[in-house]
Design a protein around this motif. Sequence first.
Motif, PDB file in Angstrom:
ATOM      1  N   ALA A 114      -5.908   0.770  -0.750  1.00 51.71           N
ATOM      2  CA  ALA A 114      -4.938   1.419  -1.627  1.00 51.71           C
ATOM      3  C   ALA A 114      -5.465   1.449  -3.059  1.00 51.71           C
ATOM      4  CB  ALA A 114      -3.600   0.683  -1.569  1.00 51.71           C
ATOM      5  N   LEU A 115      -6.049   0.339  -3.477  1.00 51.33           N
ATOM      6  CA  LEU A 115      -6.611   0.252  -4.829  1.00 51.33           C
ATOM      7  C   LEU A 115      -7.745   1.262  -4.998  1.00 51.33           C
ATOM      8  CD1 LEU A 115      -6.076  -1.528  -7.345  1.00 51.33           C
ATOM      9  CD2 LEU A 115      -7.927  -3.003  -6.563  1.00 51.33           C
ATOM     10  N   ASP A 119       0.817  -1.213   0.000  1.00 52.72           N
ATOM     11  CA  ASP A 119       0.000   0.000   0.000  1.00 52.72           C
ATOM     12  C   ASP A 119       0.856   1.272   0.000  1.00 52.72           C
ATOM     13  OD1 ASP A 119       0.940  -0.579   2.563  1.00 52.72           O
ATOM     14  OD2 ASP A 119      -0.795   0.318   3.560  1.00 52.72           O
ATOM     15  N   LEU A 120       2.180   1.127   0.018  1.00 46.35           N
ATOM     16  CA  LEU A 120       3.061   2.293  -0.056  1.00 46.35           C
ATOM     17  C   LEU A 120       2.925   3.011  -1.393  1.00 46.35           C
ATOM     18  CD1 LEU A 120       6.411   1.000   1.522  1.00 46.35           C
ATOM     19  CD2 LEU A 120       4.712   2.500   2.572  1.00 46.35           C
ATOM     20  N   CYS A 121       2.417   2.299  -2.385  1.00 47.49           N
ATOM     21  CA  CYS A 121       2.327   2.865  -3.734  1.00 47.49           C
ATOM     22  C   CYS A 121       1.344   4.028  -3.815  1.00 47.49           C
ATOM     23  CB  CYS A 121       1.950   1.788  -4.735  1.00 47.49           C
ATOM     24  SG  CYS A 121       0.288   1.110  -4.495  1.00 47.49           S
ATOM     25  N   VAL A 122       0.517   4.231  -2.783  1.00 46.24           N
ATOM     26  CA  VAL A 122      -0.471   5.310  -2.841  1.00 46.24           C
ATOM     27  C   VAL A 122       0.008   6.597  -2.171  1.00 46.24           C
ATOM     28  CG1 VAL A 122      -2.411   3.722  -2.969  1.00 46.24           C
ATOM     29  CG2 VAL A 122      -1.658   4.536  -0.733  1.00 46.24           C
ATOM     30  N   ASN A 123       1.234   6.613  -1.666  1.00 50.22           N
ATOM     31  CA  ASN A 123       1.782   7.859  -1.127  1.00 50.22           C
ATOM     32  C   ASN A 123       1.783   8.913  -2.227  1.00 50.22           C
ATOM     33  OD1 ASN A 123       2.145   6.409   1.175  1.00 50.22           O
ATOM     34  ND2 ASN A 123       4.387   6.517   1.204  1.00 50.22           N
ATOM     35  N   SER A 124       1.462  10.132  -1.888  1.00 49.61           N
ATOM     36  CA  SER A 124       1.271  11.195  -2.886  1.00 49.61           C
ATOM     37  C   SER A 124       2.481  11.410  -3.793  1.00 49.61           C
ATOM     38  CB  SER A 124       0.924  12.510  -2.176  1.00 49.61           C
ATOM     39  OG  SER A 124       1.944  12.873  -1.257  1.00 49.61           O
ATOM     40  N   GLU A 125       3.685  11.212  -3.257  1.00 46.56           N
ATOM     41  CA  GLU A 125       4.882  11.429  -4.065  1.00 46.56           C
ATOM     42  C   GLU A 125       4.949  10.460  -5.241  1.00 46.56           C
ATOM     43  OE1 GLU A 125       8.423  10.673  -1.761  1.00 46.56           O
ATOM     44  OE2 GLU A 125       7.416   9.106  -0.633  1.00 46.56           O
ATOM     45  N   TYR A 126       4.334   9.262  -5.092  1.00 46.93           N
ATOM     46  CA  TYR A 126       4.323   8.286  -6.182  1.00 46.93           C
ATOM     47  C   TYR A 126       3.162   8.537  -7.142  1.00 46.93           C
ATOM     48  CZ  TYR A 126       7.611   5.837  -3.183  1.00 46.93           C
ATOM     49  OH  TYR A 126       8.696   5.526  -2.418  1.00 46.93           O
ATOM     50  N   ILE A 127       1.999   8.842  -6.583  1.00 47.86           N
ATOM     51  CA  ILE A 127       0.820   9.066  -7.417  1.00 47.86           C
ATOM     52  C   ILE A 127       1.084  10.159  -8.436  1.00 47.86           C
ATOM     53  CG2 ILE A 127      -1.554   9.964  -7.383  1.00 47.86           C
ATOM     54  CD1 ILE A 127      -2.048   8.358  -4.871  1.00 47.86           C
ATOM     55  N   ASP A 134      -9.774   6.559  -7.100  1.00 48.46           N
ATOM     56  CA  ASP A 134     -10.227   7.920  -6.806  1.00 48.46           C
ATOM     57  C   ASP A 134      -9.297   8.978  -7.391  1.00 48.46           C
ATOM     58  OD1 ASP A 134     -12.383   6.909  -5.440  1.00 48.46           O
ATOM     59  OD2 ASP A 134     -11.472   7.124  -3.442  1.00 48.46           O
ATOM     60  N   GLU A 135      -8.004   8.634  -7.462  1.00 56.10           N
ATOM     61  CA  GLU A 135      -7.017   9.576  -7.994  1.00 56.10           C
ATOM     62  C   GLU A 135      -6.936   9.527  -9.525  1.00 56.10           C
ATOM     63  OE1 GLU A 135      -5.249  11.848  -6.502  1.00 56.10           O
ATOM     64  OE2 GLU A 135      -5.668  11.369  -4.400  1.00 56.10           O
ATOM     65  N   GLY A 136      -7.707   8.628 -10.119  1.00 54.25           N
ATOM     66  CA  GLY A 136      -7.716   8.548 -11.578  1.00 54.25           C
ATOM     67  C   GLY A 136      -6.555   7.766 -12.160  1.00 54.25           C
ATOM     68  N   VAL A 137      -5.883   6.967 -11.325  1.00 61.07           N
ATOM     69  CA  VAL A 137      -4.752   6.157 -11.793  1.00 61.07           C
ATOM     70  C   VAL A 137      -5.279   4.878 -12.443  1.00 61.07           C
ATOM     71  CG1 VAL A 137      -2.671   4.893 -11.093  1.00 61.07           C
ATOM     72  CG2 VAL A 137      -3.276   7.043  -9.962  1.00 61.07           C
TER      73      VAL A 137
END
Length: 213
Positions: A193-194, A149-157, A199-202
């Motif tokens: 996380a998914l 779930d680290l992949c959803v940190n804002s710096e990565y998104i 929600d972020e459009g990824v």
Amino acid sequence: MDGWGIYKDRWDALYIGDVIMFEQAYHNIRPIYISRMLKNVCPLPLKANTYYGCSHGCKYCYVNVITKTRTERNCKPIPLDYMRRTFQRAKSSKGIGEIHKSIRKGWAVLLGALSDPFPQQEMIYKNTYKFLKYLNLIKYPCVILTKSDLCVNSEYINLYSNCHVVMSIASLDKKFSKGLEPNAPLPKKRLKALEKLVDEGVKCTLSITPLIW
């Protein structure tokens, strides 16, 4: 320092020399390579890894077979300068290997085929962040395979404009999942996380693997 320079002196060798060194140092785990093995599991032939070893410790992991060694839970960052030079050689048409030709054709690179790109050590080394930042800079497509779930940190998104994130979950049963993937985030965390990625459009996918009857 941009994150690449720290590796320059140690890894500034001939291209083929780098391949040999990586094979010896990381038990056949190369930073970027072409492989059609396990095509049903990893259908994209162009693959990359930012770490050697994986902290999740999954019981079913096929990396143990491929590398002929037990998966190390103490992850180590793989030097990234090799990958940057590979992309540079491909873009400048100097590279004539299959990897370079694949990059020139714009084949998406699969990140995390042999090691999850978001282990806990990522919070220290930021190796995946540096690689994604470079891919974002050159606008190169990437498919990220992870259980974290680290992949959803804002710096990565902010770096996912050319990425597709695949979140892997084997079971929603907490006890079963903990026995199967002892150090991976719990399934509910991964589903959250998914949801955030959506929600972020990824662009993202839920991968139910391995399929256990």
